[in-house]
Design a protein around this motif. Structure first.
Motif, PDB file in Angstrom:
ATOM      1  N   LEU A   1       0.809  -1.220   0.000  1.00  0.00           N
ATOM      2  CA  LEU A   1       0.000   0.000   0.000  1.00  0.00           C
ATOM      3  C   LEU A   1       0.843   1.271   0.000  1.00  0.00           C
ATOM      4  CD1 LEU A   1      -2.783  -1.059   2.530  1.00  0.00           C
ATOM      5  CD2 LEU A   1      -3.012  -0.792   0.063  1.00  0.00           C
ATOM      6  N   LEU A   2       2.081   1.206   0.507  1.00  0.00           N
ATOM      7  CA  LEU A   2       2.932   2.396   0.543  1.00  0.00           C
ATOM      8  C   LEU A   2       3.316   2.872  -0.857  1.00  0.00           C
ATOM      9  CD1 LEU A   2       5.257   1.601   3.580  1.00  0.00           C
ATOM     10  CD2 LEU A   2       3.493   3.360   3.447  1.00  0.00           C
ATOM     11  N   TYR A   3       3.265   1.987  -1.860  1.00  0.00           N
ATOM     12  CA  TYR A   3       3.526   2.411  -3.231  1.00  0.00           C
ATOM     13  C   TYR A   3       2.396   3.301  -3.760  1.00  0.00           C
ATOM     14  CZ  TYR A   3       7.420  -0.872  -3.823  1.00  0.00           C
ATOM     15  OH  TYR A   3       8.610  -1.531  -3.720  1.00  0.00           O
ATOM     16  N   ARG A   4       1.177   3.126  -3.239  1.00  0.00           N
ATOM     17  CA  ARG A   4       0.001   3.787  -3.807  1.00  0.00           C
ATOM     18  C   ARG A   4      -0.549   4.915  -2.944  1.00  0.00           C
ATOM     19  NH1 ARG A   4      -3.515  -1.447  -4.077  1.00  0.00           N
ATOM     20  NH2 ARG A   4      -5.164   0.087  -4.498  1.00  0.00           N
ATOM     21  N   TYR A   5      -0.301   4.880  -1.632  1.00  0.00           N
ATOM     22  CA  TYR A   5      -0.908   5.856  -0.737  1.00  0.00           C
ATOM     23  C   TYR A   5       0.168   6.558   0.101  1.00  0.00           C
ATOM     24  CZ  TYR A   5      -5.145   3.289  -1.939  1.00  0.00           C
ATOM     25  OH  TYR A   5      -6.173   2.691  -2.619  1.00  0.00           O
ATOM     26  N   GLN A   6      -0.171   7.775   0.566  1.00  0.00           N
ATOM     27  CA  GLN A   6       0.754   8.538   1.402  1.00  0.00           C
ATOM     28  C   GLN A   6       0.614   8.181   2.880  1.00  0.00           C
ATOM     29  OE1 GLN A   6      -0.082  12.631   0.454  1.00  0.00           O
ATOM     30  NE2 GLN A   6       1.284  12.637  -1.311  1.00  0.00           N
ATOM     31  N   CYS A   7      -0.478   7.544   3.262  1.00  0.00           N
ATOM     32  CA  CYS A   7      -0.705   7.195   4.661  1.00  0.00           C
ATOM     33  C   CYS A   7      -1.326   5.805   4.734  1.00  0.00           C
ATOM     34  CB  CYS A   7      -1.613   8.233   5.329  1.00  0.00           C
ATOM     35  SG  CYS A   7      -2.025   7.843   7.052  1.00  0.00           S
ATOM     36  N   VAL A   8      -0.678   4.896   5.483  1.00  0.00           N
ATOM     37  CA  VAL A   8      -1.201   3.554   5.710  1.00  0.00           C
ATOM     38  C   VAL A   8      -1.291   3.362   7.222  1.00  0.00           C
ATOM     39  CG1 VAL A   8      -0.870   1.083   5.359  1.00  0.00           C
ATOM     40  CG2 VAL A   8      -0.178   2.697   3.572  1.00  0.00           C
ATOM     41  N   THR A   9      -2.515   3.245   7.734  1.00  0.00           N
ATOM     42  CA  THR A   9      -2.749   3.170   9.171  1.00  0.00           C
ATOM     43  C   THR A   9      -2.913   1.723   9.613  1.00  0.00           C
ATOM     44  OG1 THR A   9      -3.851   5.311   9.118  1.00  0.00           O
ATOM     45  CG2 THR A   9      -4.227   3.942  11.057  1.00  0.00           C
ATOM     46  N   VAL A  10      -2.194   1.346  10.684  1.00  0.00           N
ATOM     47  CA  VAL A  10      -2.379   0.052  11.344  1.00  0.00           C
ATOM     48  C   VAL A  10      -3.277   0.310  12.551  1.00  0.00           C
ATOM     49  CG1 VAL A  10      -1.259  -1.907  12.442  1.00  0.00           C
ATOM     50  CG2 VAL A  10      -0.107  -0.700  10.577  1.00  0.00           C
ATOM     51  N   PRO A  11      -4.550  -0.123  12.521  1.00  0.00           N
ATOM     52  CA  PRO A  11      -5.487   0.202  13.604  1.00  0.00           C
ATOM     53  C   PRO A  11      -4.964  -0.221  14.975  1.00  0.00           C
ATOM     54  CG  PRO A  11      -6.640  -0.780  11.737  1.00  0.00           C
ATOM     55  CD  PRO A  11      -5.187  -0.928  11.457  1.00  0.00           C
ATOM     56  N   GLY A  12      -5.038   0.718  15.924  1.00  0.00           N
ATOM     57  CA  GLY A  12      -4.606   0.437  17.280  1.00  0.00           C
ATOM     58  C   GLY A  12      -3.107   0.514  17.501  1.00  0.00           C
ATOM     59  N   PHE A  13      -2.316   0.850  16.462  1.00  0.00           N
ATOM     60  CA  PHE A  13      -0.855   0.873  16.617  1.00  0.00           C
ATOM     61  C   PHE A  13      -0.255   2.198  16.142  1.00  0.00           C
ATOM     62  CE2 PHE A  13       3.496  -0.225  15.236  1.00  0.00           C
ATOM     63  CZ  PHE A  13       3.991  -0.702  16.439  1.00  0.00           C
ATOM     64  N   GLY A  14      -0.562   2.629  14.925  1.00  0.00           N
ATOM     65  CA  GLY A  14       0.006   3.861  14.386  1.00  0.00           C
ATOM     66  C   GLY A  14      -0.087   3.875  12.875  1.00  0.00           C
ATOM     67  N   ALA A  15       0.452   4.931  12.258  1.00  0.00           N
ATOM     68  CA  ALA A  15       0.358   5.099  10.810  1.00  0.00           C
ATOM     69  C   ALA A  15       1.743   5.338  10.231  1.00  0.00           C
ATOM     70  CB  ALA A  15      -0.561   6.265  10.464  1.00  0.00           C
ATOM     71  N   PHE A  16       1.991   4.734   9.053  1.00  0.00           N
ATOM     72  CA  PHE A  16       3.219   4.950   8.295  1.00  0.00           C
ATOM     73  C   PHE A  16       2.939   6.006   7.235  1.00  0.00           C
ATOM     74  CE2 PHE A  16       3.611   0.683  10.014  1.00  0.00           C
ATOM     75  CZ  PHE A  16       4.892   0.703  10.547  1.00  0.00           C
ATOM     76  N   LEU A  17       3.743   7.073   7.231  1.00  0.00           N
ATOM     77  CA  LEU A  17       3.547   8.207   6.334  1.00  0.00           C
ATOM     78  C   LEU A  17       4.688   8.294   5.340  1.00  0.00           C
ATOM     79  CD1 LEU A  17       2.549  10.823   9.064  1.00  0.00           C
ATOM     80  CD2 LEU A  17       1.025   9.352   7.758  1.00  0.00           C
ATOM     81  N   THR A  18       4.406   8.839   4.148  1.00  0.00           N
ATOM     82  CA  THR A  18       5.432   9.010   3.115  1.00  0.00           C
ATOM     83  C   THR A  18       5.464  10.462   2.660  1.00  0.00           C
ATOM     84  OG1 THR A  18       3.905   8.476   1.313  1.00  0.00           O
ATOM     85  CG2 THR A  18       5.124   6.643   2.299  1.00  0.00           C
TER      86      THR A  18
END
Length: 322
Positions: A10-27
């Motif tokens: 998903l990081l190839y296609r989106y700027q924000c990928v959220t893991v519910p209950g843990f945090g979000a990876f941003l690009t």
């Protein structure tokens, strides 16, 4: 189930990928870089970061896992929760979490999460195939200055003056012949222009006569058709059915087991001014109620944040495959 590979996809296609209950990876996109001291060129890439405060389920990761694993949305949410529990247990034991192709997360002395991204993967799709290039050092040669004596300069100057004088004499004789030649060309050109002008006038007159003849013929044909009008024909055209467009992004207010409870929640949202909707029950027989539906992920995400801040923190995003 390990969810690292799905986050990476998903990081190839989106700027924000959220893991519910843990945090979000941003690009964040970084332009091409040049290091002058090493003569190295680096292509554009996405810089990875982690935000532990973005924990709400936006439905993106769960929907992607459900689609890839051919499972229900509820099962994918449960799989994510199990993975988050494993990660949190490791962090409490002060063990680092290594997420493949993404980076490492550790817990510091202040019990804050510290993320170190990996540099092995470039998630910017436009930079596919581009790699780092190091150019070899270019050595420049210094030309040695030659010593020239004054006597040599004087000899060269006299030789240039002599050559220039001879060239001027030859040029003068050539100019006389060139002037005569140009004069002859001018006389021939004037005669040729007059002849060509007369020829063009004659051809233009013939073309005008031919065109006038064709115009008269068309006028006669048009007069014939006007005097014999064609009967009027009436065509009946059926109206095409209007296309119904279906939006794939839905903000869910709640999922109810009883239809009466779903109806009550629906009318409450309508009374509050939302464009609420009720959709068909899911395969488990539960009745979903929506705040609204949207055509783009960005519009749905912005509306979800407003609803969570003003009305319902438990609202979540449902992405339907069209």
């Amino acid at each position: 189930m390990k969810i690292e590979q799905y986050i990476s996809q998903l990081l190839y296609r989106y700027q924000c990928v959220t893991v519910p209950g843990f945090g979000a990876f941003l690009t964040e996109i970084q332009s091409a870089q040049l290091q002058e001291n090493t003569h190295s060129f680096f292509p554009p890439k996405k810089l990875l970061s982690f935000n532990s405060y973005l924990k709400n389920n936006d439905g993106l990761l769960a929907s992607h896992i459900a689609q890839q694993e051919k499972m229900s949305y509820e099962a994918s949410v449960l799989a994510i929760e199990n993975q988050v529990v494993i990660w949190k247990n490791k962090l409490q034991d002060f063990e680092g979490i290594i997420i493949k192709n993404i980076g490492e997360i550790v817990l510091n002395a202040d019990k804050n999460l510290v993320f170190t991204p990996t540099n092995q993967v470039n998630y910017l799709a436009e930079s596919f195939g581009l790699s780092t290039y190091t150019s070899p050092l270019i050595k420049r040669e210094v030309l040695k200055q030659l010593d020239v004596k004054e006597e040599d300069i004087a000899i060269l100057t006299n030789e240039k003056e002599a050559i220039s004088l001879n060239a001027n004499r030859k040029s003068y004789s050539y100019l006389k012949y060139a002037a005569v030649f140009v004069l002859g060309l001018g006389v021939l050109g004037a005669l040729g222009f007059k002849y060509n002008e007369n020829r063009i006038a004659t051809e233009t007159l013939l073309v005008q006569k031919n065109v006038q003849k064709q115009v008269n013929q068309k006028i006669q044909e048009a007069t014939f058709f006007i005097s014999n009008p064609i009967p009027t024909v009436t065509l009946t055209v059926k109206n095409e059915d209007k296309k119904v467009y279906k939006y794939p992004y839905h903000i869910v207010a709640g999922v109810f087991k009883q239809k009466q409870n779903a109806s009550r929640n629906y009318y409450q949202l309508v009374h509050l001014g939302y464009r609420a909707r009720r959709i068909a029950p899911n395969k488990n027989g539960y009745f979903p109620v929506l705040y609204g539906s949207y055509s783009s992920y960005t519009a749905a995400q912005n509306a979800l944040l407003k609803i969570q801040n003003s009305h319902n923190k438990e609202a979540w995003l449902l992405i339907e495959k069209l």
